[in-house]
Structures are given as C-alpha cells and as structure tokens.
Design an enzyme around this catalytic site. Structure first.
Site, PDB file in Angstrom:
ATOM      1  N   SER A 203      30.676  75.427 -67.233  1.00 28.83           N
ATOM      2  CA  SER A 203      29.950  76.117 -68.299  1.00 28.83           C
ATOM      3  C   SER A 203      30.204  77.618 -68.255  1.00 28.83           C
ATOM      4  CB  SER A 203      28.453  75.836 -68.190  1.00 28.83           C
ATOM      5  OG  SER A 203      27.937  76.322 -66.972  1.00 28.83           O
ATOM      6  N   HIS A 204      30.108  78.246 -69.422  1.00 29.74           N
ATOM      7  CA  HIS A 204      30.258  79.692 -69.542  1.00 29.74           C
ATOM      8  C   HIS A 204      29.124  80.366 -68.771  1.00 29.74           C
ATOM      9  CE1 HIS A 204      30.388  83.679 -71.422  1.00 29.74           C
ATOM     10  NE2 HIS A 204      31.625  83.384 -71.786  1.00 29.74           N
ATOM     11  N   PRO A 205      29.382  81.515 -68.128  1.00 26.12           N
ATOM     12  CA  PRO A 205      28.320  82.140 -67.333  1.00 26.12           C
ATOM     13  C   PRO A 205      27.139  82.657 -68.132  1.00 26.12           C
ATOM     14  CG  PRO A 205      30.274  83.542 -67.413  1.00 26.12           C
ATOM     15  CD  PRO A 205      30.666  82.218 -67.979  1.00 26.12           C
TER      16      PRO A 205
END
Length: 430
Positions: free
Chosen positions: A223-225
């Site tokens: 997942s994107h941070p």
C-alpha cells in the site's frame, strides 16, 4: 555524437544503450585480458561469447578489443579521444583517475571532451574505492527496509532499479555536459554514482523524515504510505491494483462497491481521514473485493475511470496489446541466436524510428574503428597488433589476417570503407 565507452555489465551499458538508440556512435572498449565485457558470459542463456544478457544491454554499439594498460593500446585510445565527443565509463570510483581517463588527463588531447564516470560510490568520499552493485546499494540506502510485507524479511526490488536509474542519470548528465561543451568549447567531468542515485530516489519519504521525523516502514499489500486506498487487493481469483490518488477517484470507487455513503463518512471523507483510519477502511474494502473475479472489478472500475490494473506476469506484460502498439518488442538477426526478440528502450525523440540492431561480437568493429575513427594506416595497425595493443593477437577475434601477419595488402585507410558486419545489425519493431 561519438562516445568511447569503457564499460561492462549492467548500469553503464544501460545508460549508453539509450545514447546509441538516440543515434550516437558508441564504441565499446573491451578488455582483452578478461575476454571482454563480463556480461557476455552471464547465465543462464549464454553460449561462447554470446548471451541474451549482453544483447539486451549492448544493441546498436560497436566493439573494439583494446588493452589500455599497454603503451600501444593507450596510444590508440588517445587517438579515439581526439576523434570523439565523450569518454564514458562505469568503473570503481577511484579507477578513472588511476588509469588517466578524467577530463584533466584528456583535455590536452581534446579540450571539448566530456568524461562521464558512473561508479558505485562516486569519485570522492570515504567509499570511493569500494565496488558498488545494485543489490548492495538497495540494502545500504534503505530500499530493502521498506520493501516487502511488514512481517516478512527485507526484500529487493524484482528488477535492478538502482542500476537502471543510474544509467539514465549518467546518460542525462553526459548529454548536458555535451551541450555545455559545444556551447562553451570546454569539456568537463560528470561524476555519477549508484549511491547518489539510490539516495535521491528515497525522495518524499526522505523529505518527510528529514523535516517531520517520519519513519518509513513496510506496508501491507504494497500500500501507498499516505494515499488510501492505493494498493493490492485480492479478488476472487487474482490480485489487482486499485488506487485513489485524487478525491474524485475515491468517490467513484464508493459507487462501484455499492457504498456511496462512505464518500460522506467523516472517517473517510478526505485523504487525511482515510490515512488516519486506514485499518477500518481496508477492513471494509478487502472482503468486498474478494466477492468478484478480477476481470469484473477491472471492467467496473475502468468504466468510471478509477485507476486500476491487473498484476500481470512478465509473459503477460510482453504480450499486452499496448506493448505491440508501442513497438516495444524489437526483432533483429543474430549469427548465433538467429531471429531474436528483445524489449526495446523507451527513448522516443522526434518522428524517426529507433535503430534496432543487435549487439556487436567481441572486437567486431576492429577495422572500422582503427581505419575510419583513429585513421590508422594498415602498416600502423599491423605494428599495433604486434605490440599487443589489442591483446594477444592469436587470442582476440576480429583481427584480419593481414594485420596479424604484419604484411598489410589493403589500400590506405582513407579508401577503406567500414566493413559490413557478418550479420546485419538492423532489425524491425515487432
């Protein structure tokens, strides 16, 4: 543009490959003491001095076997410098100065020469004499620490992205240096490194850390941070990637999954809300995605413009219709491999198609480089062969017999055309 490339393996050849695809004449210098570029022998698909690894990094280049440690070999190199625009290398950071291929070493031969060094750690600093490789740099610069699942071991990227990125940086640096040299009449050094490249690519997570104390960490399902949702989702039959990098995409996603009320839910209304309540949101979304197959989700999401895509295999990627439409698989003929298909490079400048030639056999361009670039007479070439400029004559391919015997019989170099390669190097997009 003519580039003398003292290069081997991956990062350096990757950068000069793009210069060659842009139309530069890249003359690859191969060390006869080690039978040329080590990339020629990288398994598993290697036979003799040919490998598919070497082919994909060295298309559209020329090859000259040259012993830079011998006085005669160095004399040939100096002649090439006089007739070239750049000297490009990917050696250890302390080596260019040791073997005399920096700008200060060569400017007396050609004041406009641009000397681009791509090394592991650069030409200065405490690590200057250390060898640098993609794997090592991915560990050293924090890439592995933020790659993989949170409960798994550190992981490298599936591709050699430090090498590839550094090759791009070296090509850009060299082109900028050449532009300045043509404008000002004075060349320069370009000091590029895997270390600097990998560190710069830490980008916004590094900026968050330096200015706000952010601690980068591995994220679940890639997942994107900070953007939620933007990650892998498991469907009924496969993994897909779904992302909402703009608020409008989140609103459309809620419609596709049948929960428009989530768009106004105060827990999920904004980027910041969704990031803060990541766990709650994903606990709702992940079971929903498992209820339908990947194709159904991708069709529904694409229909309303939500960014999404399948998690393809490499064979899937190579046969994607868009790959063919963009001519990203090129075909050429090779004396060992026959009809050969390789991924093309991404450079596209102007309307002219990219050249799609095979890589050179070792020392294949001996006669062309010596007669047309260095402008040596046949007698001079025969003397250089006897002096060992190109390695031990009997062990180096590509040297015509008339130069080995010391009894040249061809006309003067001014009338000798470039010899045709044994197999045409031009190919076609496929």
């Amino acid at each position: 543009m003519r580039v003398i490339a003292v290069e081997q393996y991956g990062a350096g050849p990757w950068g000069s490959l793009h210069l060659a695809d842009l139309g530069a004449e890249v003359i690859k210098i191969e060390d006869p003491s080690v039978a040329g570029d080590v990339g020629r022998y990288v398994p598993p698909y290697a036979e003799g001095e040919d490998s598919l690894f070497f082919e994909v990094f060295n298309r559209n280049k020329r090859s000259l076997s040259l012993d830079l440690a011998s006085p005669s070999g160095r004399a040939v190199f100096d002649e090439l410098v006089r007739a070239s625009d750049a000297v490009y290398s990917n050696l250890r950071g302390d080596v260019p100065a040791k073997i005399g291929i920096t700008y200060d070493d060569l400017k007396h031969l050609n004041p406009r020469i641009v000397c681009c060094s791509l090394s592991g750690f650069g030409m200065t600093g405490p690590r200057v004499a250390e060898p640098g490789y993609d794997y090592i740099l991915q560990g050293l610069l924090g890439w592995m620490d933020v790659t993989g699942e949170p409960d798994g071991p550190p992981a490298k990227s599936g591709l050699s992205l430090v090498d590839y990125s550094a090759g791009f940086v070296a090509a850009v640096s060299l082109l900028a240096g050449l532009h300045a040299a043509r404008r000002d009449g004075t060349g320069m050094d370009c000091d590029v490194s895997l270390f600097d490249t990998a560190l710069s690519l830490l980008n916004y997570p590094a900026a968050w850390h330096l200015n706000a104390g952010y601690e980068p960490r591995r994220t679940r399902h890639s997942s994107h941070p900070s953007l939620v949702p933007f990650q892998l989702f498991r469907t009924a039959d496969a993994w897909i990637v779904v992302g909402c990098p703009k608020e409008k995409f989140w609103q459309r996603l809620t419609e596709v999954v049948g929960h428009q009320e989530w768009a106004q839910d105060p827990r999920f209304a904004t980027f910041a809300d969704r990031e803060r309540n990541r766990g709650e949101l994903l606990a709702l979304l992940e079971p929903l995605f498992r209820t339908r197959p990947a194709a159904a989700w991708l069709d529904a999401l694409s229909a309303v413009g939500v960014p999404c895509g399948p998690v393809n295999t490499v064979p899937d990627a190579l046969t994607d219709p868009h790959t063919a439409a963009r001519d990203m698989v090129v075909t050429t003929e090779h004396p060992r491999y026959g009809r050969m298909r390789l991924p093309g490079t991404a450079v596209r400048v102007g309307p002219d198609p990219r050249p799609d030639g095979r890589a050179p056999r070792r020392n294949e361009d001996f006669e062309y480089v010596l007669t047309q670039v260095a402008e040596c007479s046949d007698e001079r070439i025969a003397d250089l062969v006897r002096a060992g400029a190109f390695g031990r004559a009997g062990a180096v391919p590509g040297i015509p017999d008339r130069f080995r015997t010391g009894s040249p019989s061809a006309p003067d170099s001014a009338t000798v055309p470039p010899p045709p390669p044994t197999t045409p190097r031009t190919g076609t997009g496929a």
